[in-house]
Each structure stands twice: as C-alpha cells, then as structure tokens.
Design a protein around this motif. Structure first.
Motif, PDB file in Angstrom:
ATOM      1  N   HIS A 110     -13.554 117.703 106.576  1.00 51.76           N
ATOM      2  CA  HIS A 110     -12.142 117.298 106.422  1.00 51.76           C
ATOM      3  C   HIS A 110     -12.094 115.722 106.110  1.00 51.76           C
ATOM      4  CE1 HIS A 110     -13.132 115.977 110.801  1.00 51.76           C
ATOM      5  NE2 HIS A 110     -12.389 114.865 110.368  1.00 51.76           N
ATOM      6  N   PHE A 111     -13.238 115.004 105.806  1.00 52.47           N
ATOM      7  CA  PHE A 111     -13.110 113.900 104.995  1.00 52.47           C
ATOM      8  C   PHE A 111     -12.685 113.862 103.472  1.00 52.47           C
ATOM      9  CE2 PHE A 111     -16.902 112.551 108.173  1.00 52.47           C
ATOM     10  CZ  PHE A 111     -16.027 112.396 109.222  1.00 52.47           C
ATOM     11  N   VAL A 112     -12.881 115.146 103.137  1.00 50.84           N
ATOM     12  CA  VAL A 112     -12.212 115.134 101.784  1.00 50.84           C
ATOM     13  C   VAL A 112     -10.838 115.444 101.587  1.00 50.84           C
ATOM     14  CG1 VAL A 112     -12.742 116.869  99.709  1.00 50.84           C
ATOM     15  CG2 VAL A 112     -14.524 116.126 101.044  1.00 50.84           C
ATOM     16  N   GLU A 113     -10.021 114.911 100.854  1.00 56.09           N
ATOM     17  CA  GLU A 113      -8.774 114.891 100.856  1.00 56.09           C
ATOM     18  C   GLU A 113      -8.320 116.514 100.175  1.00 56.09           C
ATOM     19  OE1 GLU A 113      -5.497 114.210 101.358  1.00 56.09           O
ATOM     20  OE2 GLU A 113      -6.178 112.260 101.056  1.00 56.09           O
ATOM     21  N   GLU A 114      -7.326 117.037 101.104  1.00 57.14           N
ATOM     22  CA  GLU A 114      -6.986 118.425 100.734  1.00 57.14           C
ATOM     23  C   GLU A 114      -8.029 119.605 100.945  1.00 57.14           C
ATOM     24  OE1 GLU A 114      -4.252 118.923  97.257  1.00 57.14           O
ATOM     25  OE2 GLU A 114      -2.857 117.555  98.208  1.00 57.14           O
ATOM     26  N   PHE A 115      -9.168 119.080 101.642  1.00 62.78           N
ATOM     27  CA  PHE A 115     -10.240 120.145 101.855  1.00 62.78           C
ATOM     28  C   PHE A 115      -9.408 121.615 102.343  1.00 62.78           C
ATOM     29  CE2 PHE A 115     -12.648 122.336 105.273  1.00 62.78           C
ATOM     30  CZ  PHE A 115     -13.466 123.133 104.307  1.00 62.78           C
ATOM     31  N   GLN A 116      -8.385 121.633 103.387  1.00 61.34           N
ATOM     32  CA  GLN A 116      -7.742 122.926 103.745  1.00 61.34           C
ATOM     33  C   GLN A 116      -7.229 123.584 102.689  1.00 61.34           C
ATOM     34  OE1 GLN A 116      -8.724 123.664 106.668  1.00 61.34           O
ATOM     35  NE2 GLN A 116      -9.405 121.818 107.723  1.00 61.34           N
ATOM     36  N   ALA A 117      -6.713 122.923 101.663  1.00 53.21           N
ATOM     37  CA  ALA A 117      -5.971 123.662 100.650  1.00 53.21           C
ATOM     38  C   ALA A 117      -6.817 124.120  99.738  1.00 53.21           C
ATOM     39  CB  ALA A 117      -4.957 122.695 100.099  1.00 53.21           C
ATOM     40  N   ILE A 118      -7.910 123.259  99.233  1.00 61.60           N
ATOM     41  CA  ILE A 118      -8.627 123.515  98.170  1.00 61.60           C
ATOM     42  C   ILE A 118      -9.921 124.132  98.527  1.00 61.60           C
ATOM     43  CG2 ILE A 118     -10.035 122.263  96.136  1.00 61.60           C
ATOM     44  CD1 ILE A 118      -7.888 120.154  96.152  1.00 61.60           C
TER      45      ILE A 118
END
Length: 410
Positions: free
Chosen positions: A106-114
């Motif tokens: 979750h440290f990555v931007e928009e991980f949940q979406a991408i």
C-alpha cells in the motif's frame, strides 16, 4: 482356386513382393519425414537465433543507497516513458516507497486499483519479496546494484553527515572509523542505518546482525533466488552493457549522464587504517559485495565475453559523449551554485555539493525533451511521472521545472 498349388505359389510370391514394396516405401517416407523434421528444426533454430529478442518491460530495480542508483532510476524512468509503461510510484506525498520501513504494497499509489499491473518499480524501498510480488507481475525481472563498501561508507558519511547521529558527533570519517562504537549507539539504530551495512539493510536484512558464516550463506542464497542480476557500481559502464544484454534493451535505453554525484572537493581521503576498518565494521556489506562482484564477472564471461564487452563499453561512451555535446552547454556537470535553471537543481544533502547540468538554449523541442530527461534529478522526475500517471492527485512537495511544461505537448 486355392487348391491349385501353382496359382497359390504365384499368389503368395505376389503378396511377399507387395509387403516388401510397402516396407521399402514406408522406409523412404520415414527417412524423408525425419530428414524434413531435422531440416525444419535447423531452420527454426537458425531463425530463432536471427530474430531479435524481446525487450523485458516488467522490471523491478532495488534502489540501494549511494551506489549510482539515482542514475539507474533515471534510466528506468526514461524506459518507462519510451514504452508508455506504468511505474509503481510512492503514494501521497511520499518521496520513497515507505523507506526505511520494510516495504508494504500500500506504499504504492493506487495499488488497490491497479494491483499487479505495474511494469516498473525503482524508487527507494527496503526489500520485502512477498509485498513486492503483490505489486509486480509474475514474470517481473528483478535486479539491484552494489558498491565497494569502502568508498560507499565515505560517501554516506558526507551525504548524511547532518542526519545520522553517529556521523554528526564525529569530526570526520577517519575519526569515526577509528572507533565506530564510540559514536554508533545501538539505541539509535533507526537513525544510524546509513552508518553500517546499509546495503544489507536495503535488501531487507538486519544491518547489526552478527557476522556468522552460516547466516551470511543463507542470506546470499536468498538474494540469488530473489534477484536475477546484481550489478556493480564500481564498473558502471560494464554493468549497463550487461543490463542491456540481459533485458534485451537498446544502447540508448542504457546511455546516461551521471546523476546525484558530488564535487571532488567534498570527498574525504580515507587512511589505509580506515579502509581496513570499514571491511571489519561493515563486514556484512563487504562479504555481500565480494560474492556478487565475482558472480558479476562470471555472468559477463558467460553471456558477452570480455572482448565484446570492451567494444560495447566504447560504443556506450561514444554515444554518451555525443549526447553531452548535443545537450550540455558546459559539457560536464557543474556545482549547485552554477546551475542556471533552479528547477534542475538536485536535492542537496549534508556536506556534499551535488552536481547538476546546464542545457543548451537553442535546442529544438524534440532534442530539448530528450536532453531534459537525461539531466532531470530524481525527485523532480518522480514528481513529473506522478503528475502524469495520477493527474487528479495532489502533486508531490517538490516542484517541476518550468521547461517541463513542454513535455505535456503531443
């Protein structure tokens, strides 16, 4: 009719000839089939050798500290732009992917979406295989870079002088290395990560662990399993050629201008005693470096060969020189006070004078874009890609150079 012995004799002889003829015909057919199969195999094999390999576009680079990794990051970002690839960028206002905390998806931007649809990951993080695999595709290529711990520690000392307690309270690097435990307090280990075995820490391991042969062997084996390639910063051009071959990239994909380097007057001279002290004080990093320095040269010999390597390194340096003559007004990096466009000023840290570049003024649009990408510092490039990939998100806390507005033009 079968009762006639003469007729029976001729009939049986006819059948015998028919069987022999059929067998011969079958053998001819089979030999022709195997010949064609063999011929096709040779053709397909030679065609396979003639066909160019396909560039790998799912790549994770573990960006270690003070190892020329900012230059590699620039190479990765340029490649991502060339192929219109997605980059796993730090979420929100973060500069790094959670560093120095152990990486979480979750440290990555928009991980949940991408999810796993990121192609490139290369910002600073502390490696955590299981969490990285949540972000990157199953066929991702993993690589990193190491540097001789002797020169690395001196570089860390200058760069992090004002941030690391162990460095801050010592007069200079030689004084620190004469008696590290006098300055390095275990209670401050979170602030002191740059002061001991920093590469070991970046790979996700305890930088204060005991130098135990069995433990070191386990870690080295694990790193070999997690990473397809480990480059060596001390042989940077050779590393870029090996990377080019391994990833099936072009020469222009790995050509570079050195980024985040410092002026020579901020380099402190290490005494012979200090050099030996580093090998003992950072023994985990030292053994890590020795192991992968050997495997690096072994890979070179197995894949490219030293003669071909020399030719390709020369080609890389020639191309680099051409680009420097095309792009730069000074033909070399300049100190922070001599960078005209402050948007291209690299982040300055500690006692280091981090060098940057001045571009020529009369460049056409296409050449300007190419040259800007070569010289843009790490934080500004991260900010720019973040704005492009996540246009509706609040921008990062470091500005884009004004000249980069032209990048938005199609």
């Amino acid at each position: 009719s079968c009762k006639n012995p003469l007729k029976l004799f001729f009939l049986s002889r006819h059948i015998k000839y028919l069987i022999i003829f059929s067998l011969c015909l079958g053998l001819v057919f089979l030999s022709g089939f195997f010949h064609m199969k063999n011929k096709n195999y040779v053709i397909s094999k030679s065609n396979e050798e003639l066909l160019p390999c396909q560039a790998k576009t799912n790549v994770m680079f573990l960006k270690t500290h003070k190892t020329a990794s900012s230059t590699v990051l620039n190479i990765m970002f340029r490649f991502a732009e060339r192929y219109n690839l997605t980059v796993a960028l730090p979420a929100d206002q973060r500069v790094h992917l959670g560093y120095p905390e152990t990486f979480l998806a979750h440290f990555v931007e928009e991980f949940q979406a991408i999810g796993q649809n990121y192609n490139i990951m290369c910002n600073h993080l502390r490696f955590n295989r299981w969490e990285v695999q949540k972000v990157m595709a199953a066929n991702t290529f993993y690589f990193s870079i190491l540097r001789n711990p002797v020169s690395l520690l001196e570089s860390s000392y200058i760069y992090y002088k004002e941030d690391v307690p162990a460095f801050k309270i010592s007069k200079d690097v030689n004084e620190y290395l004469a008696s590290p435990m006098k300055y390095y307090h275990p209670a401050d280990y979170k602030q002191n990560i740059y002061a001991r075995n920093i590469m070991w820490f970046d790979f996700g391991y305890d930088n204060n662990a005991e130098d135990n042969t069995k433990y070191i062997q386990v870690v080295l084996k694990e790193i070999e399993e997690n990473f397809h390639l480990i480059l060596i910063a001390d042989y940077f051009d050779e590393s870029m050629i090996l990377l080019k071959h391994t990833l099936c990239w072009d020469l222009d994909d790995v050509v570079y201008f050195k980024l985040n380097s410092r002026s020579q007057d901020t380099v402190q001279t290490l005494t012979p005693e200090s050099k030996e002290s580093i090998k003992a004080w950072c023994s985990l990093d030292w053994k890590l470096y020795l192991h992968f320095n050997q495997s690096f040269w072994r890979k070179i010999e197995e894949t490219i060969g030293l003669k071909e390597l020399e030719k390709e390194v020369n080609r890389l340096r020639t191309r680099q020189k051409e680009l420097m003559e095309t792009c730069l007004s000074d033909k070399e990096p300049v100190g922070k006070d001599h960078i005209h466009n402050k948007g291209l000023l690299p982040f300055q840290s500690g006692a280091a004078n981090i060098l940057g570049y001045n571009l020529k003024q009369d460049l056409d649009n296409w050449t300007l874009r190419t040259c800007q990408k070569m010289v843009i510092p790490e934080l500004q490039y991260t900010s720019y890609l973040y704005a492009v990939q996540h246009p509706h998100k609040k921008r990062k806390p470091f500005g884009l150079p004004l000249v980069w507005t032209r990048f938005q033009e199609k």
